[in-house]
Design a protein around this motif. Structure first.
Motif, PDB file in Angstrom:
ATOM      1  N   ASP A   1       0.669   1.355  -9.815  1.00 56.95           N
ATOM      2  CA  ASP A   1      -0.023   2.541  -9.285  1.00 56.95           C
ATOM      3  C   ASP A   1       0.955   3.358  -8.430  1.00 56.95           C
ATOM      4  OD1 ASP A   1      -1.719   4.378  -8.193  1.00 56.95           O
ATOM      5  OD2 ASP A   1      -3.232   2.923  -7.520  1.00 56.95           O
ATOM      6  N   PRO A   2       1.858   4.102  -9.075  1.00 56.31           N
ATOM      7  CA  PRO A   2       2.911   4.821  -8.335  1.00 56.31           C
ATOM      8  C   PRO A   2       2.361   5.783  -7.275  1.00 56.31           C
ATOM      9  CG  PRO A   2       3.129   5.139 -10.734  1.00 56.31           C
ATOM     10  CD  PRO A   2       1.920   4.296 -10.526  1.00 56.31           C
ATOM     11  N   ALA A   3       1.221   6.393  -7.564  1.00 61.55           N
ATOM     12  CA  ALA A   3       0.661   7.341  -6.580  1.00 61.55           C
ATOM     13  C   ALA A   3       0.270   6.606  -5.307  1.00 61.55           C
ATOM     14  CB  ALA A   3      -0.548   8.053  -7.171  1.00 61.55           C
ATOM     15  N   LYS A   4      -0.313   5.432  -5.499  1.00 65.04           N
ATOM     16  CA  LYS A   4      -0.734   4.604  -4.348  1.00 65.04           C
ATOM     17  C   LYS A   4       0.509   4.158  -3.565  1.00 65.04           C
ATOM     18  CE  LYS A   4      -3.672   2.281  -1.993  1.00 65.04           C
ATOM     19  NZ  LYS A   4      -4.217   1.529  -1.304  1.00 65.04           N
ATOM     20  N   ALA A   5       1.533   3.726  -4.302  1.00 67.63           N
ATOM     21  CA  ALA A   5       2.781   3.285  -3.655  1.00 67.63           C
ATOM     22  C   ALA A   5       3.325   4.401  -2.786  1.00 67.63           C
ATOM     23  CB  ALA A   5       3.810   2.886  -4.714  1.00 67.63           C
ATOM     24  N   LYS A   6       3.328   5.585  -3.324  1.00 68.62           N
ATOM     25  CA  LYS A   6       3.826   6.745  -2.589  1.00 68.62           C
ATOM     26  C   LYS A   6       3.017   6.995  -1.307  1.00 68.62           C
ATOM     27  CE  LYS A   6       5.724  10.875  -4.560  1.00 68.62           C
ATOM     28  NZ  LYS A   6       6.903  10.927  -5.313  1.00 68.62           N
ATOM     29  N   SER A   7       1.717   6.912  -1.434  1.00 70.43           N
ATOM     30  CA  SER A   7       0.913   7.229  -0.244  1.00 70.43           C
ATOM     31  C   SER A   7       1.050   6.132   0.818  1.00 70.43           C
ATOM     32  CB  SER A   7      -0.554   7.501  -0.613  1.00 70.43           C
ATOM     33  OG  SER A   7      -1.259   6.305  -0.741  1.00 70.43           O
ATOM     34  N   VAL A   8       1.178   4.877   0.366  1.00 70.42           N
ATOM     35  CA  VAL A   8       1.394   3.781   1.336  1.00 70.42           C
ATOM     36  C   VAL A   8       2.710   4.007   2.084  1.00 70.42           C
ATOM     37  CG1 VAL A   8       2.021   1.326   1.503  1.00 70.42           C
ATOM     38  CG2 VAL A   8       0.017   2.004   0.180  1.00 70.42           C
ATOM     39  N   LEU A   9       3.760   4.315   1.341  1.00 69.64           N
ATOM     40  CA  LEU A   9       5.074   4.494   1.964  1.00 69.64           C
ATOM     41  C   LEU A   9       5.093   5.694   2.909  1.00 69.64           C
ATOM     42  CD1 LEU A   9       7.327   3.645  -1.096  1.00 69.64           C
ATOM     43  CD2 LEU A   9       7.199   2.379   1.073  1.00 69.64           C
ATOM     44  N   LYS A  10       4.440   6.756   2.464  1.00 73.87           N
ATOM     45  CA  LYS A  10       4.347   7.953   3.307  1.00 73.87           C
ATOM     46  C   LYS A  10       3.665   7.622   4.625  1.00 73.87           C
ATOM     47  CE  LYS A  10       4.247  12.440   1.240  1.00 73.87           C
ATOM     48  NZ  LYS A  10       3.618  13.346   0.334  1.00 73.87           N
TER      49      LYS A  10
ATOM     50  N   ALA B   1       1.419  -4.724   1.726  1.00 76.66           N
ATOM     51  CA  ALA B   1       1.121  -3.727   0.680  1.00 76.66           C
ATOM     52  C   ALA B   1       2.017  -3.893  -0.557  1.00 76.66           C
ATOM     53  CB  ALA B   1       1.263  -2.317   1.250  1.00 76.66           C
ATOM     54  N   LYS B   2       3.177  -4.533  -0.367  1.00 75.36           N
ATOM     55  CA  LYS B   2       4.134  -4.737  -1.471  1.00 75.36           C
ATOM     56  C   LYS B   2       4.337  -3.468  -2.306  1.00 75.36           C
ATOM     57  CE  LYS B   2       3.336  -9.729  -2.156  1.00 75.36           C
ATOM     58  NZ  LYS B   2       2.501  -9.938  -0.973  1.00 75.36           N
ATOM     59  N   PRO B   3       4.817  -2.423  -1.711  1.00 73.45           N
ATOM     60  CA  PRO B   3       4.942  -1.148  -2.449  1.00 73.45           C
ATOM     61  C   PRO B   3       5.842  -1.259  -3.685  1.00 73.45           C
ATOM     62  CG  PRO B   3       5.908  -0.987  -0.244  1.00 73.45           C
ATOM     63  CD  PRO B   3       5.229  -2.292  -0.304  1.00 73.45           C
ATOM     64  N   TRP B   4       6.783  -2.214  -3.710  1.00 74.69           N
ATOM     65  CA  TRP B   4       7.645  -2.368  -4.885  1.00 74.69           C
ATOM     66  C   TRP B   4       6.848  -2.842  -6.098  1.00 74.69           C
ATOM     67  CZ3 TRP B   4       7.782  -4.876  -0.272  1.00 74.69           C
ATOM     68  CH2 TRP B   4       7.370  -6.220  -0.265  1.00 74.69           C
ATOM     69  N   GLU B   5       5.774  -3.601  -5.847  1.00 76.32           N
ATOM     70  CA  GLU B   5       4.903  -4.002  -6.961  1.00 76.32           C
ATOM     71  C   GLU B   5       3.951  -2.868  -7.327  1.00 76.32           C
ATOM     72  OE1 GLU B   5       2.977  -7.735  -6.239  1.00 76.32           O
ATOM     73  OE2 GLU B   5       4.900  -8.822  -6.175  1.00 76.32           O
ATOM     74  N   LEU B   6       3.402  -2.284  -6.257  1.00 82.35           N
ATOM     75  CA  LEU B   6       2.487  -1.153  -6.489  1.00 82.35           C
ATOM     76  C   LEU B   6       3.119  -0.064  -7.341  1.00 82.35           C
ATOM     77  CD1 LEU B   6       0.608  -0.098  -3.202  1.00 82.35           C
ATOM     78  CD2 LEU B   6      -0.388  -0.771  -5.389  1.00 82.35           C
ATOM     79  N   ALA B   7       4.408   0.146  -7.107  1.00 78.53           N
ATOM     80  CA  ALA B   7       5.116   1.219  -7.820  1.00 78.53           C
ATOM     81  C   ALA B   7       5.015   1.037  -9.331  1.00 78.53           C
ATOM     82  CB  ALA B   7       6.576   1.266  -7.378  1.00 78.53           C
ATOM     83  N   LYS B   8       4.932  -0.206  -9.746  1.00 74.51           N
ATOM     84  CA  LYS B   8       4.861  -0.465 -11.192  1.00 74.51           C
ATOM     85  C   LYS B   8       3.468  -0.158 -11.741  1.00 74.51           C
ATOM     86  CE  LYS B   8       7.990  -4.288 -10.569  1.00 74.51           C
ATOM     87  NZ  LYS B   8       7.812  -5.698 -10.274  1.00 74.51           N
TER      88      LYS B   8
END
Ligand code: MSP
Length: 470
Positions: A417-426, A408-415
């Motif tokens: 699509d922050p909302a998506k990054a948050k939901s993935v991490l959650k 999912a690479k949340p560190w990239e997503l955060a840049k």
């Protein structure tokens, strides 16, 4: 509510606690934690076996009274059990006066199945046991464990008539009313049962002085197995108290060398007393060190404390619960231990560190501890006493969470699509909380730390990694 009763073998107190003893406790404790996670109330016995010549001699060598010696050594076992993170509800010592009195009452009640006879045979003073002529010849007259010649000994003993209940015991085992796990041990025992002789349950006082006196016979003392096996019920108060809340035991955990006592003699005693048989016997294998039997003469005994002091408790529990197959022999080497520690650090330690760091950056907070039940597949393995397989299953989930983060690479997503990054991490953190419920059964301290980190009002990575490197 009826309690589920789990028992452990009571070790002799002639030496220090060793790795073999740890196996009994860890497996029983794993079962205890699992059952409790399933809402059951558990009663858990542990204890020490304190009679017999070996203990008497060791005390004399140490220059203290036998009672003082057993007091000291029994305490060592209690401390050892605590050092493994194992909690018992009851601790029994066979020198306890209540236990001794209860054993005498049990003996009286078994009178119809006990007879006196004289016996002549080959005897090893080290083992304090007779061997068969066959064993004597196979070992060329010398005990392989003690390197001492067998001596011819003749003496009067009381015997327990195994034949009285052989058929009933066979049937109980064959039908799994008394279930022996693993199945190959059940088979092994059933083969043995066919020719199982009556067993000697006393020794002349002149030979063994440190023991429970046989009632109504001043010349004899009980010889280990009756008063040792009886511990499982005397600790519950039998025969003074009604033990039906706890007996029959849900599971009795024993090592492979004492299966025959627990599947042959013990059921004979129970049936003789009119008590039901335990439901399960869980038989574990032996721990070797560098592929060899642990022995003082080989000099390869590793004290459990040495291993515990290296990386602490959970890495110890991890090794012996995941890398030692529950019902087979298992080997310990320092190399394997280090590799196993690295696995913990790489798979789980890093996951927690990395995920918590990402959660912090993305301001994830207030995750609720999950009240989900354990996975069915996990439970299936636990119910079959394949604890290491259940642990493997939980571990595959840990590894899967690592893969999910990588993919999912949340560190990239955060840049982007922050909302998506948050939901993935959650989602991943919630899954980890669910996995931690499985881990809690094996490595409770670590699981608790994980739960603390991810349910905190603000998620922060642990200030020191869960599994630091030297
Ligand atoms: N006192 C008896 C048990 C009486 S139970 C009513 C006895 N004591 S023991 O100290 O020799 O063993 C205690 C437990 O440790 C047993 O379950 C035994 O199988 C286990 N182990 C002893 N050495 C072992 C290994 N090397 N590996 C794994 N377990 C072993 O027997």
């Amino acid at each position: 509510m009826k309690e589920s009763y789990i028992t452990t073998a009571i070790p002799y107190v002639n030496g220090n606690p060793h790795l073999g003893h740890a196996m009994d406790y860890l497996l029983a404790d794993t079962l205890r934690r699992y059952m409790m996670s399933q809402g059951q109330k558990v009663r858990f016995q542990a204890g020490t076996d304190e009679h017999g010549n070996k203990i008497f001699k060791k005390a004399a060598e140490a220059g203290i009274s036998t009672q003082e010696f057993t007091d000291q050594n029994s305490k060592k076992f209690q401390d050892f059990i605590a050092s493994l993170g194992v909690e018992y509800t009851d601790f029994i010592r066979t020198t306890n006066p209540d236990h001794e009195r209860r054993c005498q009452e049990i003996w009286r009640r078994l009178k119809d199945h006990i007879y006196k006879d004289s016996y002549e045979g080959w005897y090893c003073e080290g083992c304090e046991a007779f061997v068969t002529d066959k064993e004597h010849d196979e070992n060329s007259g010398i005990c392989p464990d003690h390197k001492k010649p067998y001596v011819k000994l003749s003496e009067e003993n009381y015997y327990l008539r195994i034949a009285d209940y052989k058929d009933q015991i066979r049937e109980a085992i064959e039908t799994d009313a008394l279930k022996i796990t693993p199945a190959f041990r059940k088979k092994e025992f059933l083969n043995l049962l066919a020719d199982m002789p009556d067993v000697s349950i006393s020794r002349p006082k002149s030979q063994v002085s440190w023991g429970v006196p046989v009632p109504d016979d001043d010349d004899q003392v009980m010889y280990v197995w009756i008063d040792a096996l009886a511990n499982y019920i005397t600790v519950l108060g039998y025969p003074d108290e009604d033990i039906s809340m706890d007996w029959p035991a849900h599971t009795q955990v024993v090592g492979k060398d004492i299966l025959r006592f627990h599947a042959g003699i013990w059921p004979t005693i129970l049936l003789g007393l009119g008590l039901p048989l335990p439901k399960n016997l869980l038989v574990h294998g032996f721990i070797t060190v560098n592929g060899e039997k642990m022995s003082k003469s080989i000099g390869n005994v590793i004290a459990p404390e040495e291993i515990l002091s290296k990386h602490g408790l959970d890495p110890f529990r991890y090794y012996f619960l995941r890398h030692a197959p529950t019902t087979d022999d298992a080997d310990f080497t320092w190399e394997k231990y280090e590799a196993s520690y690295n696995e913990l650090a790489n798979d789980l330690g890093n996951l927690v560190q990395r995920l918590a760091t990402l959660c912090k950056k993305n301001e994830i907070a207030n995750l609720k501890p999950l009240a989900v039940d354990l996975d069915d597949e996990f439970k299936k393995h636990m119910d079959a006493y394949a604890f290491n397989v259940a642990f493997d299953y939980a571990w595959s989930k840990v590894q899967d969470l690592n893969r999910q983060i990588d993919a999912a690479k949340p560190w990239e997503l955060a840049k982007t699509d922050p909302a998506k990054a948050k939901s993935v991490l959650k989602d991943i953190a919630s899954q980890l909380l669910a996995v931690s419920q499985m881990l809690e059964i094996f490595i409770p301290t670590t699981a608790k730390k994980i739960q603390d980190v991810f349910t905190a009002a603000q998620i922060l990575p642990p200030s020191t990694p869960l599994f630091p490197r030297g």
